[in-house]
Design a protein around this motif. Structure first.
Motif, PDB file in Angstrom:
ATOM      1  N   GLU A 207       0.848  -1.195   0.000  1.00 57.11           N
ATOM      2  CA  GLU A 207       0.000   0.000   0.000  1.00 57.11           C
ATOM      3  C   GLU A 207       0.882   1.243   0.000  1.00 57.11           C
ATOM      4  OE1 GLU A 207      -3.708  -0.737   2.711  1.00 57.11           O
ATOM      5  OE2 GLU A 207      -2.017  -1.816   3.551  1.00 57.11           O
ATOM      6  N   THR A 208       0.516   2.206  -0.797  1.00 58.58           N
ATOM      7  CA  THR A 208       1.279   3.452  -0.866  1.00 58.58           C
ATOM      8  C   THR A 208       1.029   4.285   0.383  1.00 58.58           C
ATOM      9  OG1 THR A 208       1.125   3.472  -3.269  1.00 58.58           O
ATOM     10  CG2 THR A 208       1.659   5.548  -2.196  1.00 58.58           C
ATOM     11  N   ASP A 209       2.118   4.731   1.013  1.00 58.61           N
ATOM     12  CA  ASP A 209       2.018   5.644   2.143  1.00 58.61           C
ATOM     13  C   ASP A 209       2.315   7.048   1.621  1.00 58.61           C
ATOM     14  OD1 ASP A 209       2.248   7.176   4.442  1.00 58.61           O
ATOM     15  OD2 ASP A 209       3.218   5.597   5.600  1.00 58.61           O
TER      16      ASP A 209
ATOM     17  N   LYS B 112      -5.165  -7.274   5.519  1.00 53.03           N
ATOM     18  CA  LYS B 112      -4.309  -8.044   4.634  1.00 53.03           C
ATOM     19  C   LYS B 112      -3.809  -9.233   5.452  1.00 53.03           C
ATOM     20  CE  LYS B 112      -1.357  -4.830   3.774  1.00 53.03           C
ATOM     21  NZ  LYS B 112      -0.078  -4.248   3.291  1.00 53.03           N
TER      22      LYS B 112
ATOM     23  N   TYR C  35      -6.067  -3.041   6.565  1.00 56.69           N
ATOM     24  CA  TYR C  35      -5.972  -2.581   5.179  1.00 56.69           C
ATOM     25  C   TYR C  35      -6.437  -1.134   5.092  1.00 56.69           C
ATOM     26  CZ  TYR C  35      -6.595  -2.862   0.056  1.00 56.69           C
ATOM     27  OH  TYR C  35      -6.516  -2.677  -1.297  1.00 56.69           O
ATOM     28  N   LYS C  36      -5.553  -0.272   4.570  1.00 59.38           N
ATOM     29  CA  LYS C  36      -5.858   1.159   4.563  1.00 59.38           C
ATOM     30  C   LYS C  36      -7.064   1.509   3.705  1.00 59.38           C
ATOM     31  CE  LYS C  36      -1.964   3.159   3.543  1.00 59.38           C
ATOM     32  NZ  LYS C  36      -0.991   4.268   3.373  1.00 59.38           N
ATOM     33  N   ASP C  37      -7.306   0.729   2.664  1.00 53.87           N
ATOM     34  CA  ASP C  37      -8.432   1.014   1.787  1.00 53.87           C
ATOM     35  C   ASP C  37      -9.731   0.382   2.289  1.00 53.87           C
ATOM     36  OD1 ASP C  37      -6.920   2.540   0.101  1.00 53.87           O
ATOM     37  OD2 ASP C  37      -6.452   0.902  -1.269  1.00 53.87           O
TER      38      ASP C  37
END
Length: 958
Positions: free
Chosen positions: A6-8, A265, A279-281
């Protein structure tokens, strides 16, 4: 399958609708106003080196690694704290910046152990990555590999000066690797809202400290994992990573604990879980987690898990392991024999709120089409069935009105009969964040819960007596109506005006005033009036409620009273408002949606409706019974009467979770065949004749629907250890019964659900994979789902006001039973504890305790930690006392996570008038000192041990 990265972006996303354009490294970039230069660069594809920055928390600007140059400005500002502005020309890589960044990294590395090859974070270390990113090749300061924490003093190593903290069962704290970036501290404050961590000391002595230099286990840390997730080095590391190594692939799935429905995840090596990373999304949790979802997954591989089918003729016999085919044949023969002997309606089943939508759908289909009756019910009967009745009556649909993001727009939150900090902790963190920003909180609860005690917020607490919810809510309505606080424009436009006038006249009666009701509710009239004014006039008002509302004899009436308040104040149909039931289990909403009630087919359509029934008959190729079947309490009564003799229970421990345990024991003992389909030999299995081993959420595909109606994918990350996913087990049982259901994958089951259920018409695995999740209704009108319900009008047309007369429960205190018992949950445990008790979570809660006020304890000669006898009209048990002023005098409280307590031996069979939801929250009891377990506990324990015997497998002779 690869590892999902995941992009930070370094800093949080700006929500501004105004756009600004700037130039970064010669590239024109347009971003929302308020976006940091760091994030703007990331969105343009340029990664600026960073250590203290992460998009989970606000910008801090301490590491000085993300420096940039801006034309026309002096100095080198931190890109994380500098907002993008129109016309800026930014340079992220110059000779000056390279030199500065190398110098900063040199200082970090000079005080960091250089044991990278043996470090648990090797391959997943941001310090390591940034050293490479800035081109650091040499360190001029200090001695290689030395560190101030393990400094040499007088020529001798003093490693004990600041040892590792291994106290937490799930992660370790190594202060020698701390770079004092404060990301963990900020995550604890901003994301979790616990404020358990701080930076203690100065200069080289600076370090992360839990509390006042306590251990992590001994501090206020709630082990949510936010600090571990935020740490850029190996300072805070999961013990599983240390033991197993870095993961090599991952898949996104949905947590199988509470109704928040967090996305994770599952990070793996082969088929072994290394860790569960939020999971950030994930739209329900936005990258956050709690101790259960983050760490308590070990039950999936626990040694007590049953992996082979078992059968026995009598509950007095030991279990005998058999093949799947023999188990299905045995179960089908028993059920067919029972139906031949006692009639078609003599068997039934109970679906699970822990299983997927697809599995629940199959169980109710098996019962209706395979058994030939509608004797299907679900655990929602004993938790949120009043929600379905109350909201369907007033609004026209049986579910909450908002998405979780809606809380960010709330100005006032009313929390009644719920303790989100314990039962829905990830959402509670989002609530607390909004409260720290200035929203107001009203808590209506007999206990002073964690929500009342949370730091940095002032809550107005209305400590009502258990069982008086309706009186309190009607008193709130009395103030709103009599003080002219009704949103008349909303009511006239959206609701039935005549019904509103009848309701307004009813709540305006003097007997409903705060002063008149105080004698029964125990709530200070002044505080109640203040709460009513805050809710009605404070802006966007949202009501969140839980089992403290529904598990009462007037549970449905209370839900209706909540809906009345929302309509009267216009707090419905837009972000920031609404009526929001906080579902207890991961798929309570879904189990109801899938037609688990005896009177409703999927989509809450009554079984008696000819057109609806014909739709399902056409799809299932079978004639359906038009008569509603038995509810769970009716099944128990009929079993004792001798007319209901076979039960299939999937994923529910009804013996531990349902009220009046002695009555449940009598009912199960009366049945000729009980089939338990579960992970462990639970309490219900003590009275079972067939045990079908279940699969965990990690071992199957499907969907869960959370408390905000969000449908999310569950993805298989390991082979079922028992050999079959639960949906396959139900299909095989149906085939043995003579009813064949043919599906190759759960996606095909969802396709059938979508074809037959109007609110699910647009749902498919392809859409869920594309969008991540959708909230029903999802159909032609709302192809991507419906985050907020009733925006343009109520589903039923006009909102319906219903009179809510307070009727005191028949469960009364008196000389023999002068105290009121209420029950609830604790953070570290889940429901009946079958899963969490088989993890390290028992460190925090190894037994159920009885909370008593010091006054009540002193009167009875009870001290903290003493064993006490807890007795009611239904039964008695013993447990240890916890003396606290969180409960009021006259009220006691306990949890129900441990079967050796059997708290439901105490609860009675009083239930909600509309839905039979048990009245768990009000039981008249007496407390007295005790020397140990009650006679009932002793006999129950003896029976349980006897029942769980498994006969040794006899090898066939060669």
């Amino acid at each position: 399958m690869s590892l999902i990265h995941e992009t930070d972006f370094g800093t949080p996303r700006s929500k501004s609708e105004n756009m600004v354009t700037l130039t970064i490294d010669g590239q024109s970039v347009t971003v929302p106003e308020g976006t940091s230069i760091m994030r703007a660069a990331m969105e343009a594809g340029t990664q600026i080196p960073k250590l203290c920055a992460t998009d989970m928390v606000d910008a801090f600007g301490s590491c000085r690694l993300c420096l940039v140059e801006i034309e026309g400005r002096a100095g080198t500002p931190a890109s994380c704290t500098t907002p993008a502005m129109p016309g800026l020309v930014v340079h992220t890589q110059t000779d000056r910046l390279k030199k500065l960044r190398k110098g900063v990294m040199e200082l970090y590395i000079s005080d960091h152990p250089l044991d990278c090859l043996t470090c648990a974070a090797n391959g997943d270390c941001e310090l390591q990555d940034m050293a490479g990113a800035v081109g650091l090749r040499d360190v001029r300061y200090g001695y290689e590999g030395e560190n101030h924490v393990f400094a040499k003093r007088n020529g001798e190593a003093n490693a004990a000066w600041m040892p590792k903290d291994e106290s937490n069962p799930y992660f370790t704290y190594d202060p020698s690797k701390c770079i004092v970036c404060s990301r963990c501290v900020r995550a604890c404050e901003e994301v979790q809202g616990t404020f358990a961590l701080t930076i203690s000391g100065r200069g080289f002595d600076s370090r992360v400290s839990p509390g006042m230099s306590e251990s992590f286990l001994g501090s206020e840390c709630v082990s949510c994992g936010a600090c571990v997730q935020a740490c850029p080095t190996a300072t805070l590391t999961e013990k599983s990573v240390i033991e197993i190594g870095q993961p090599e692939h991952s898949a996104v799935t949905t947590c199988a604990y509470c109704g928040v429905g967090c996305s994770f995840k599952a990070e793996m090596r082969g088929e072994e879980i290394v860790r569960m990373m939020p999971y950030k999304d994930g739209k329900a949790n936005r990258g956050h987690s709690c101790v259960k979802g983050r760490f308590a997954y070990g039950y999936a591989t626990h040694k007590e898990r049953i992996l082979k089918p078992m059968i026995r003729e009598s509950i007095n016999d030991p279990w005998r392991e058999v093949s799947w085919d023999e188990a299905f044949g045995f179960a089908a023969a028993k059920f067919k024999g029972i139906q031949q002997k006692y009639g078609r309606d003599s068997v039934g089943g109970i679906t699970s709120s822990r299983c997927t939508n697809e599995e629940t759908y199959l169980v109710q289909k098996l019962i209706r089409a395979g058994f030939g009756n509608n004797n299907v019910d679900t655990c929602a009967r004993v938790c949120h069935s009043p929600t379905g009745y109350g909201l369907a009556t007033t609004f026209g649909t049986s579910a909450g009105t908002q998405d979780f993001d809606s809380v960010e727009d709330s100005d006032v939150m009313v929390v009644i009969g719920a303790n989100p900090a314990a039962a829905h902790p990830v959402f509670a963190s989002r609530m607390k964040k909004r409260l720290r920003q200035g929203a107001k909180l009203i808590v209506i609860d007999p206990r002073r819960t964690e929500m009342v005690e949370s730091p940095h917020m002032n809550a107005l607490h209305l400590p009502l007596l258990p069982g008086t919810n309706v009186a309190v809510l009607t008193a709130l309505a009395h103030v709103i109506v009599t003080e002219g606080l009704v949103n008349e424009a909303f009511v006239r436009e959206r609701c039935d005006w005549d019904e509103f006038q009848d309701w307004a006249e009813f709540v305006s009666l003097p007997k409903h005033s705060p002063e008149a009701t105080a004698i029964m509710t125990g709530v200070n009239p002044k505080d109640l009036r203040e709460a009513a004014r805050i809710y009605a006039t404070g802006g966007n008002g949202a009501i969140y409620y839980g089992l403290g509302v529904t598990e009462h004899s007037q549970g449905s009436t209370t839900v209706i009273a909540i809906a009345n308040l929302a309509m009267a104040t216009g707090n419905i149909g837009r972000p920031g408002v609404g009526v929001n039931p906080l579902r207890g289990q991961n798929n309570v909403q879904g189990s109801c949606d899938m037609g688990s009630f005896p009177h409703e087919l999927p989509g809450y359509r009554h079984i008696s409706g000819d057109a609806v029934r014909e739709l399902f008959e056409g799809a299932w190729k079978v004639k359906l019974n038009a008569e509603p079947g038995l509810r769970i309490p009716n099944m128990f009564d009929a079993a004792i009467e001798g007319t209901f003799m076979g039960l299939y229970v999937q994923g529910e421990d009804i013996l531990q979770s349902d009220p009046n345990t002695s009555h449940v024991v009598q009912a199960l003992s009366s049945m000729e065949c009980v089939i338990v389909h579960d992970l462990f030999l639970n309490e219900t299995a003590n009275y079972a004749h067939v045990f079908l081993p279940g699969s965990t959420f990690l071992e199957k595909d499907g969907t869960f629907t959370n408390a905000e109606r969000r449908i999310q994918r569950v993805r298989k990350v390991m082979t079922p250890r028992n050999g079959m996913a639960d949906w396959e087990v139900t299909i095989a049982l149906a085939k043995a019964m003579g009813f064949e259901m043919k599906y190759n994958h759960p996606s095909e089951i969802m396709d059938e659900i979508a074809a037959l259920t109007p609110t699910f018409t647009g749902v498919s695995y392809a859409k869920l994979d594309e969008l991540g999740s959708v909230q029903w209704p999802c159909n032609e009108k709302a192809p991507e789902g419906t985050p907020v319900m009733h925006m343009d009008g109520f589903v039923r047309g006009k909102g319906k006001f219903v009179l809510t007369e307070y009727i005191a429960t028949d469960e009364r205190t008196g000389p023999r039973f002068p105290l009121l018992l209420t029950t609830g949950r604790i953070l570290s445990q889940y429901n009946v504890g079958a899963q969490t008790r088989r993890t390290e979570n028992v460190v925090w809660h190894s037994e159920d305790r009885l909370e008593m006020h010091p006054h009540d304890a002193e009167q009875r000669g009870v001290r903290d930690g003493d064993w006490v006898r807890l007795a009611s009209r239904a039964g008695e048990t013993t447990l240890r006392a916890l003396i606290t002023d969180r409960v009021a005098p006259g009220v006691v409280y306990t949890t129900f996570h441990h079967p050796d307590t059997q708290a439901n031996v105490i609860t009675t069979e009083f239930s909600d008038w509309a839905t039979n939801c048990p009245e768990y929250k009000v039981t008249a009891v007496q407390i007295s000192p005790s020397n140990g377990p009650s006679d009932w506990q002793k006999s129950y324990d003896e029976q349980a041990r006897h029942s769980r015997r498994i006969a040794p497998v006899v090898e066939a002779a060669e």
